[in-house]
Design a protein around this motif. Structure first.
Motif, PDB file in Angstrom:
ATOM      1  N   GLN A 177      20.965  28.862  34.552  1.00  0.00           N
ATOM      2  CA  GLN A 177      19.606  29.317  34.813  1.00  0.00           C
ATOM      3  C   GLN A 177      19.454  29.688  36.289  1.00  0.00           C
ATOM      4  O   GLN A 177      19.750  28.877  37.171  1.00  0.00           O
ATOM      5  CB  GLN A 177      18.594  28.233  34.447  1.00  0.00           C
ATOM      6  N   SER A 178      19.003  30.892  36.563  1.00  0.00           N
ATOM      7  CA  SER A 178      18.862  31.364  37.945  1.00  0.00           C
ATOM      8  C   SER A 178      17.447  31.112  38.449  1.00  0.00           C
ATOM      9  O   SER A 178      16.471  31.312  37.714  1.00  0.00           O
ATOM     10  CB  SER A 178      19.180  32.863  38.020  1.00  0.00           C
ATOM     11  N   GLN A 179      17.344  30.702  39.706  1.00  0.00           N
ATOM     12  CA  GLN A 179      16.049  30.446  40.335  1.00  0.00           C
ATOM     13  C   GLN A 179      15.657  31.548  41.309  1.00  0.00           C
ATOM     14  O   GLN A 179      14.480  31.712  41.619  1.00  0.00           O
ATOM     15  CB  GLN A 179      16.083  29.101  41.073  1.00  0.00           C
ATOM     16  N   GLU A 180      16.630  32.276  41.799  1.00  0.00           N
ATOM     17  CA  GLU A 180      16.375  33.376  42.718  1.00  0.00           C
ATOM     18  C   GLU A 180      17.549  34.336  42.645  1.00  0.00           C
ATOM     19  O   GLU A 180      18.591  34.041  42.058  1.00  0.00           O
ATOM     20  CB  GLU A 180      16.209  32.879  44.166  1.00  0.00           C
ATOM     21  N   ILE A 181      17.365  35.502  43.236  1.00  0.00           N
ATOM     22  CA  ILE A 181      18.427  36.494  43.330  1.00  0.00           C
ATOM     23  C   ILE A 181      18.708  36.742  44.799  1.00  0.00           C
ATOM     24  O   ILE A 181      17.779  37.052  45.575  1.00  0.00           O
ATOM     25  CB  ILE A 181      18.024  37.810  42.641  1.00  0.00           C
ATOM     26  N   ARG A 182      19.952  36.581  45.209  1.00  0.00           N
ATOM     27  CA  ARG A 182      20.357  36.976  46.557  1.00  0.00           C
ATOM     28  C   ARG A 182      20.792  38.440  46.477  1.00  0.00           C
ATOM     29  O   ARG A 182      21.736  38.786  45.767  1.00  0.00           O
ATOM     30  CB  ARG A 182      21.519  36.120  47.058  1.00  0.00           C
ATOM     31  N   ALA A 183      20.099  39.298  47.187  1.00  0.00           N
ATOM     32  CA  ALA A 183      20.385  40.727  47.179  1.00  0.00           C
ATOM     33  C   ALA A 183      21.261  41.063  48.371  1.00  0.00           C
ATOM     34  O   ALA A 183      20.904  40.780  49.522  1.00  0.00           O
ATOM     35  CB  ALA A 183      19.098  41.538  47.223  1.00  0.00           C
ATOM     36  N   LEU A 184      22.404  41.667  48.096  1.00  0.00           N
ATOM     37  CA  LEU A 184      23.403  41.945  49.121  1.00  0.00           C
ATOM     38  C   LEU A 184      23.759  43.417  49.107  1.00  0.00           C
ATOM     39  O   LEU A 184      23.348  44.170  48.236  1.00  0.00           O
ATOM     40  CB  LEU A 184      24.653  41.097  48.860  1.00  0.00           C
ATOM     41  N   GLY A 185      24.558  43.842  50.080  1.00  0.00           N
ATOM     42  CA  GLY A 185      25.057  45.210  50.101  1.00  0.00           C
ATOM     43  C   GLY A 185      24.029  46.201  50.603  1.00  0.00           C
ATOM     44  O   GLY A 185      22.904  45.854  50.993  1.00  0.00           O
ATOM     45  N   GLY A 186      24.412  47.477  50.568  1.00  0.00           N
ATOM     46  CA  GLY A 186      23.547  48.527  51.105  1.00  0.00           C
ATOM     47  C   GLY A 186      22.204  48.608  50.408  1.00  0.00           C
ATOM     48  O   GLY A 186      21.186  48.912  51.031  1.00  0.00           O
ATOM     49  N   GLY A 187      22.175  48.317  49.100  1.00  0.00           N
ATOM     50  CA  GLY A 187      20.914  48.383  48.373  1.00  0.00           C
ATOM     51  C   GLY A 187      19.891  47.377  48.852  1.00  0.00           C
ATOM     52  O   GLY A 187      18.686  47.573  48.667  1.00  0.00           O
ATOM     53  N   SER A 188      20.332  46.285  49.482  1.00  0.00           N
ATOM     54  CA  SER A 188      19.398  45.259  49.939  1.00  0.00           C
ATOM     55  C   SER A 188      18.537  45.747  51.096  1.00  0.00           C
ATOM     56  O   SER A 188      17.527  45.121  51.424  1.00  0.00           O
ATOM     57  CB  SER A 188      20.158  43.995  50.355  1.00  0.00           C
TER      58      SER A 188
END
Length: 510
Positions: A406-417
């Motif tokens: 179960q995920s509680q958050e999303i870590r956004a990485l890379g150029g799209g972040s």
């Protein structure tokens, strides 16, 4: 702690970034170069290895120009590398043909044959991959033996792209588990090459590199190579990891259940597991992590490469305007998307331009636009694409949850972040907070952390993360968009499922 630096080489699908970091995580200097993929035939995607090498060399030259006196402080380096890209080499380590890039689907017939020979349940238990696909190097090795037998006969070793670069730098032939997992000829449980699959491919284990742990010291850079790349010959080259494993490390998302998405050429999704388990439904791929004796759910799909296609083919005015204003073209695309309401006025995109990975696991899938009308503009296309990739992320959040993570958050990485518009869309679609870090190039930072561990600058990967990773911004879901995106997501899933027979029929056409 000394004041030495560590170097990361982040070799992506369409670009390379070289970055020099202080051991605090502060970027001393970096440079990025793009290169073009070659498509010599339908389904074929290649890059000459010299393109990779010269891009690294030229990129490092720019880093040294920016770094000034600090270029001499490099204690070690490691790579963050794309997975599955295959390089056959001769006894001298010379590449015998262009690298076959992970996007390549030429081995569809061979993957089907291997799927018949190895039941999905056995494949998943042995390799962590739910299905045999043309993406995996196993299918490509079989293809090479049949379609380029003269290359196969001359091949002394089959290497992945990280293995090739490590060998060229040090003379040592090694790989590590995070890249080896998706070859489909490495046994995830025993951490050794899988004899039954090698027999099916007609390849002996001595034609494959030795396996070491991510972050392990490999060897000093060879003097001639040191001179060419501007390195000191004492620099230690360390094993890196799959770019997405590096991204999870560099984004600080390594606790059990941590969910990260890294939007570069691909949208790569990772979630660290508490142990070497499997998805009970047999849908979600399991990979070795960039952390020794750690595992992760991992899948990917076309992402930034589709946005790059849209940029290059349809957005020339925006590219020119961005250049004149000194802005990144992708920032201008974000401005376009921001001017379109949630739901893109009914325009829906399946972003599966090169097939769909988990949970669909369908290499026949293709990109689709539904609902296109005369009212839609270039801006609608950009918004629909960003939303389509957000739906891919949500599909995997839900698949991971069904598998018990179960995920509680999303870590956004890379150029799209870097795109605030895109990350808000993602938060609204998934219903989860989306967190960005102050070092958005998490793959490069993760490789730098591995290099730091390899040369003793950090006592452990966890210590390296504590010293270097910091949160930048949190995007909370907008409740006003929840109902709309729930409905659009349902349509997205229904559209894909309705088109599955059509995808198969198209793939079967001569």
């Amino acid at each position: 702690m000394t004041h030495r630096t560590v170097l990361a080489i982040d070799l992506g699908t369409t670009s390379v970034k070289c970055a020099l970091y202080a051991t605090t995580g502060v970027e001393v200097a970096s440079a990025t170069l793009e290169y073009e993929l070659q498509t010599p035939a339908p389904g074929c995607v290649e890059v000459d290895v010299e393109v990779y090498w010269t891009s690294i060399r030229d990129c490092l030259a720019e880093v040294w120009r920016k770094a000034g006196d600090r270029r001499g402080e490099v204690a070690g380096l490691a790579l963050s590398a794309q997975g599955e890209t295959l390089v056959p080499v001769d006894a001298a380590g010379t590449a015998l043909r262009p690298a076959i890039v992970w996007l390549d689907n030429r081995a569809a017939a061979e993957s089907a044959e291997l799927a018949d020979r190895f039941p999905a349940a056995e494949l998943y238990e042995r390799t962590g991959q739910p299905e045999m696909l043309a993406t995996w190097p196993a299918a490509k090795l079989l293809w090479l033996g049949r379609h380029e037998p003269e290359i196969a006969e001359r091949t002394a070793r089959y290497l992945l792209i990280e293995d090739y670069l490590l060998a060229r730098m040090t003379g040592e032939y090694v790989t590590e588990g995070s890249l080896a997992t998706s070859t489909c000829y490495w046994d995830l449980g025993t951490k050794t090459w899988w004899p039954a699959m090698l027999d099916a491919l007609g390849v002996d284990a001595d034609r494959l590199p030795a396996v070491v742990e991510p972050g392990a010291p490999v060897g000093r850079v060879r003097p001639a190579v040191a001179k060419e790349l501007g390195l000191d010959p004492t620099t230690m080259v360390c094993a890196g990891a799959l770019d997405q494993a590096c991204g999870a490390i560099g984004g600080g998302s390594i606790a059990a259940g941590g969910f990260s998405e890294n939007t570069g050429a691909a949208v790569a999704i990772c979630s660290t597991l508490p142990g070497p388990g499997r998805d009970p439904a047999g849908v979600v791929p399991v990979h070795y992590h960039g952390i020794p004796d750690t595992y992760m759910f991992h899948t990917f799909s076309g992402g930034g490469i589709v946005l790059k296609w849209l940029r290059d083919e349809f957005c020339e005015p925006q590219i020119q305007a961005a250049a004149q204003a000194g802005r990144n073209a992708y920032d201008v695309l974000g401005d376009l998307a921001a001017g379109v309401p949630a739901g893109a006025d009914g325009l829906l995109m399946l972003p599966h331009f090169q097939g769909a990975m988990a949970p669909e696991n369908n290499e026949d899938a293709r990109g689709v636009l539904m609902g296109l009308t005369l009212q839609h503009t270039r801006a609608h296309l950009v918004r629909a694409l960003m939303e389509g990739i957000g739906f891919v992320v949500r599909r995997n959040v839900e698949a991971f949850a069904k598998a018990g993570v179960q995920s509680q958050e999303i870590r956004a990485l890379g150029g799209g972040s870097r795109s605030a518009v895109w990350k808000q869309i993602e938060a609204d679609i998934t219903g989860l907070p989306v967190v960005t870090t102050k070092q958005p190039d998490a793959g490069a930072l993760g490789a730098a952390i591995l290099a730091g561990v390899g040369v003793g600058e950090f006592g452990s990967i966890h210590e390296g993360i504590e010293a270097t990773v910091a949160v930048d911004r949190i995007y909370e879901p907008n409740p006003a968009n929840t109902g709309l995106y729930d409905e659009r997501f349902g349509r997205y899933v229904a559209l894909y499922e309705a088109l599955v027979p059509n995808f198969a029929a198209e793939a079967a056409r001569p």
